[in-house]
Motif scaffolding. Sequence first.
Motif, PDB file in Angstrom:
ATOM      1  N   ARG A  29       5.119  12.164 -13.251  1.00 43.80           N
ATOM      2  CA  ARG A  29       5.022  12.607 -11.847  1.00 43.80           C
ATOM      3  C   ARG A  29       4.082  13.814 -11.709  1.00 43.80           C
ATOM      4  NH1 ARG A  29       8.610   9.745  -9.020  1.00 43.80           N
ATOM      5  NH2 ARG A  29      10.430   8.898 -10.110  1.00 43.80           N
ATOM      6  N   SER A  30       3.849  14.494 -12.811  1.00 48.92           N
ATOM      7  CA  SER A  30       2.973  15.677 -12.771  1.00 48.92           C
ATOM      8  C   SER A  30       1.558  15.388 -13.250  1.00 48.92           C
ATOM      9  CB  SER A  30       3.577  16.796 -13.636  1.00 48.92           C
ATOM     10  OG  SER A  30       3.714  16.369 -14.985  1.00 48.92           O
ATOM     11  N   SER A  31       1.219  14.107 -13.455  1.00 49.44           N
ATOM     12  CA  SER A  31      -0.119  13.755 -13.925  1.00 49.44           C
ATOM     13  C   SER A  31      -1.174  14.178 -12.910  1.00 49.44           C
ATOM     14  CB  SER A  31      -0.216  12.248 -14.169  1.00 49.44           C
ATOM     15  OG  SER A  31       0.619  11.869 -15.237  1.00 49.44           O
ATOM     16  N   SER A  32      -2.306  14.627 -13.411  1.00 53.13           N
ATOM     17  CA  SER A  32      -3.390  15.100 -12.551  1.00 53.13           C
ATOM     18  C   SER A  32      -4.140  13.916 -11.945  1.00 53.13           C
ATOM     19  CB  SER A  32      -4.366  15.945 -13.370  1.00 53.13           C
ATOM     20  OG  SER A  32      -5.023  15.130 -14.340  1.00 53.13           O
ATOM     21  N   PRO A  33      -4.896  14.167 -10.863  1.00 59.65           N
ATOM     22  CA  PRO A  33      -5.728  13.101 -10.281  1.00 59.65           C
ATOM     23  C   PRO A  33      -6.695  12.493 -11.295  1.00 59.65           C
ATOM     24  CG  PRO A  33      -5.593  14.963  -8.787  1.00 59.65           C
ATOM     25  CD  PRO A  33      -4.949  15.410 -10.072  1.00 59.65           C
ATOM     26  N   GLU A  34      -7.216  13.308 -12.187  1.00 58.92           N
ATOM     27  CA  GLU A  34      -8.138  12.789 -13.204  1.00 58.92           C
ATOM     28  C   GLU A  34      -7.434  11.823 -14.150  1.00 58.92           C
ATOM     29  OE1 GLU A  34      -7.754  15.974 -12.428  1.00 58.92           O
ATOM     30  OE2 GLU A  34      -9.667  16.346 -11.391  1.00 58.92           O
ATOM     31  N   ARG A  36      -4.826  10.063 -13.432  1.00 60.27           N
ATOM     32  CA  ARG A  36      -4.534   8.845 -12.676  1.00 60.27           C
ATOM     33  C   ARG A  36      -5.780   7.974 -12.514  1.00 60.27           C
ATOM     34  NH1 ARG A  36       0.238   8.170 -10.309  1.00 60.27           N
ATOM     35  NH2 ARG A  36       1.750   9.868 -10.523  1.00 60.27           N
ATOM     36  N   GLN A  37      -6.933   8.605 -12.404  1.00 60.40           N
ATOM     37  CA  GLN A  37      -8.185   7.840 -12.336  1.00 60.40           C
ATOM     38  C   GLN A  37      -8.403   7.071 -13.638  1.00 60.40           C
ATOM     39  OE1 GLN A  37     -10.405   6.961 -10.240  1.00 60.40           O
ATOM     40  NE2 GLN A  37     -10.325   8.350  -8.487  1.00 60.40           N
ATOM     41  N   VAL A  38      -8.149   7.728 -14.762  1.00 63.94           N
ATOM     42  CA  VAL A  38      -8.284   7.062 -16.063  1.00 63.94           C
ATOM     43  C   VAL A  38      -7.308   5.899 -16.157  1.00 63.94           C
ATOM     44  CG1 VAL A  38      -7.979   7.340 -18.551  1.00 63.94           C
ATOM     45  CG2 VAL A  38      -9.138   9.119 -17.226  1.00 63.94           C
ATOM     46  N   ALA A  39      -6.070   6.130 -15.712  1.00 65.28           N
ATOM     47  CA  ALA A  39      -5.057   5.077 -15.746  1.00 65.28           C
ATOM     48  C   ALA A  39      -5.445   3.911 -14.841  1.00 65.28           C
ATOM     49  CB  ALA A  39      -3.700   5.636 -15.336  1.00 65.28           C
ATOM     50  N   LEU A  40      -6.025   4.226 -13.691  1.00 69.22           N
ATOM     51  CA  LEU A  40      -6.436   3.175 -12.751  1.00 69.22           C
ATOM     52  C   LEU A  40      -7.495   2.270 -13.378  1.00 69.22           C
ATOM     53  CD1 LEU A  40      -6.199   2.066  -9.841  1.00 69.22           C
ATOM     54  CD2 LEU A  40      -8.079   3.607  -9.221  1.00 69.22           C
ATOM     55  N   LYS A  41      -8.478   2.888 -14.035  1.00 67.58           N
ATOM     56  CA  LYS A  41      -9.505   2.093 -14.713  1.00 67.58           C
ATOM     57  C   LYS A  41      -8.893   1.223 -15.808  1.00 67.58           C
ATOM     58  CE  LYS A  41     -13.416   5.216 -13.881  1.00 67.58           C
ATOM     59  NZ  LYS A  41     -14.466   6.065 -14.503  1.00 67.58           N
ATOM     60  N   GLN A  42      -7.908   1.777 -16.500  1.00 69.40           N
ATOM     61  CA  GLN A  42      -7.243   1.021 -17.554  1.00 69.40           C
ATOM     62  C   GLN A  42      -6.460  -0.157 -16.985  1.00 69.40           C
ATOM     63  OE1 GLN A  42      -7.921   1.613 -20.608  1.00 69.40           O
ATOM     64  NE2 GLN A  42      -6.158   1.874 -21.951  1.00 69.40           N
ATOM     65  N   ILE A  43      -5.821   0.061 -15.857  1.00 61.89           N
ATOM     66  CA  ILE A  43      -5.080  -1.020 -15.207  1.00 61.89           C
ATOM     67  C   ILE A  43      -6.021  -2.149 -14.817  1.00 61.89           C
ATOM     68  CG2 ILE A  43      -3.827  -1.661 -13.106  1.00 61.89           C
ATOM     69  CD1 ILE A  43      -2.473   1.099 -13.245  1.00 61.89           C
ATOM     70  N   SER A  47      -3.339   0.550  -1.549  1.00 59.02           N
ATOM     71  CA  SER A  47      -2.509   0.682  -2.751  1.00 59.02           C
ATOM     72  C   SER A  47      -3.131   1.659  -3.742  1.00 59.02           C
ATOM     73  CB  SER A  47      -2.329  -0.685  -3.415  1.00 59.02           C
ATOM     74  OG  SER A  47      -1.667  -1.580  -2.559  1.00 59.02           O
ATOM     75  N   GLU A  48      -4.449   1.606  -3.852  1.00 62.24           N
ATOM     76  CA  GLU A  48      -5.147   2.498  -4.779  1.00 62.24           C
ATOM     77  C   GLU A  48      -4.967   3.958  -4.361  1.00 62.24           C
ATOM     78  OE1 GLU A  48      -9.778   3.180  -5.755  1.00 62.24           O
ATOM     79  OE2 GLU A  48      -9.056   1.160  -6.247  1.00 62.24           O
ATOM     80  N   LYS A  49      -5.066   4.231  -3.063  1.00 61.34           N
ATOM     81  CA  LYS A  49      -4.892   5.594  -2.551  1.00 61.34           C
ATOM     82  C   LYS A  49      -3.482   6.098  -2.831  1.00 61.34           C
ATOM     83  CE  LYS A  49      -5.251   8.329   1.691  1.00 61.34           C
ATOM     84  NZ  LYS A  49      -5.546   8.289   3.158  1.00 61.34           N
ATOM     85  N   GLU A  50      -2.484   5.258  -2.619  1.00 60.89           N
ATOM     86  CA  GLU A  50      -1.097   5.654  -2.856  1.00 60.89           C
ATOM     87  C   GLU A  50      -0.842   5.882  -4.348  1.00 60.89           C
ATOM     88  OE1 GLU A  50       1.275   2.617  -1.080  1.00 60.89           O
ATOM     89  OE2 GLU A  50       1.077   3.446   0.949  1.00 60.89           O
ATOM     90  N   PHE A  51      -1.503   5.095  -5.197  1.00 62.33           N
ATOM     91  CA  PHE A  51      -1.342   5.293  -6.634  1.00 62.33           C
ATOM     92  C   PHE A  51      -1.977   6.611  -7.074  1.00 62.33           C
ATOM     93  CE2 PHE A  51      -3.189   4.842 -10.917  1.00 62.33           C
ATOM     94  CZ  PHE A  51      -2.014   4.698 -11.654  1.00 62.33           C
ATOM     95  N   LEU A  52      -3.173   6.885  -6.602  1.00 60.94           N
ATOM     96  CA  LEU A  52      -3.879   8.104  -7.005  1.00 60.94           C
ATOM     97  C   LEU A  52      -3.204   9.364  -6.467  1.00 60.94           C
ATOM     98  CD1 LEU A  52      -7.591   6.928  -6.574  1.00 60.94           C
ATOM     99  CD2 LEU A  52      -6.327   7.281  -8.707  1.00 60.94           C
ATOM    100  N   SER A  53      -2.494   9.226  -5.353  1.00 55.45           N
ATOM    101  CA  SER A  53      -1.796  10.384  -4.789  1.00 55.45           C
ATOM    102  C   SER A  53      -0.415  10.576  -5.401  1.00 55.45           C
ATOM    103  CB  SER A  53      -1.660  10.227  -3.273  1.00 55.45           C
ATOM    104  OG  SER A  53      -0.796   9.138  -2.971  1.00 55.45           O
ATOM    105  N   GLY A  54       0.031   9.621  -6.215  1.00 60.49           N
ATOM    106  CA  GLY A  54       1.326   9.745  -6.864  1.00 60.49           C
ATOM    107  C   GLY A  54       2.462   9.092  -6.116  1.00 60.49           C
ATOM    108  N   LYS A  55       2.188   8.454  -4.977  1.00 64.78           N
ATOM    109  CA  LYS A  55       3.244   7.780  -4.229  1.00 64.78           C
ATOM    110  C   LYS A  55       3.712   6.512  -4.916  1.00 64.78           C
ATOM    111  CE  LYS A  55       1.967   9.496   0.365  1.00 64.78           C
ATOM    112  NZ  LYS A  55       1.561   9.106   1.747  1.00 64.78           N
TER     113      LYS A  55
END
Length: 247
Positions: free
Chosen positions: A11-16, A18-25, A45-53
């Motif tokens: 829950r405390s992961s940084s935006p950066e 999450r960006q790495v995780a998104l590319k991996q997904i 969905s991408e916006k909500e994922f990157l914001s931590g929602k």
Amino acid sequence: MNADRPITLSRSSSPEERQVALKQIYAQVLERQPYNFERKLLAKSEKEFLSGKLGVRHFLHALACSQVYQDNFYFNCSNLKFIELCFKHFLGRAVLDHAEIKVFTDILTKRGYDVVISEILGSEEYRKAFGGFTVPHARTLKFYPSTQNFLQSEIIKHEHVGQHGRIVPTLYWHQLGLDCTGGVCRHPEVDGDYRIVEDSTKANAKPDTVADEIEELLKLLQEDDAKRALHNLSDNQRSLLRNLVGK
């Protein structure tokens, strides 16, 4: 970027992060990064994922039920291939056997597409392997019921869109005697130009077969009505008769 390296968010992961995780997904599930027009379809969905929602598992569910995933891996594939790809993308392994395929084929045909996705992402296996925050990745199971299942998992781990066929599941093309490497399923009796090679028995008839043809031909010609006998000759028999007369 190593697609097999596990990435876990918190829950405390940084935006950066999450960006790495998104590319991996995307690399794991879409087997590539989305095109620009696809990103527009995934924007919410991408916006909500990157914001931590959204956590990883919830974002995966949204991605799997999106038009983007369906267009790439459902509408252009057979039901069996779709199920195999779901296992690859979300559980990181190939299907184990026919029984597992049957279970999910029944779910797909009787309960629908969304239920297949929910059953996979909500399964005990998924929870133990990835939890709610680890990006799925190709994994090696500790035990395999057979070496064949290990082989199938190794094949599907490296399988990309357009390779090994979009219709025939990896589990079956070995059993059917097909070679689907490179995106085109071929039978072993195919030459380099992908043309079926004629059976050698057709190209070079066996002596016994020729003798039987001659015997049948002679029986026909011994009938009282020769014209009727000639009329009843097959193309092969006519050709054989011409060859005999020529000799």
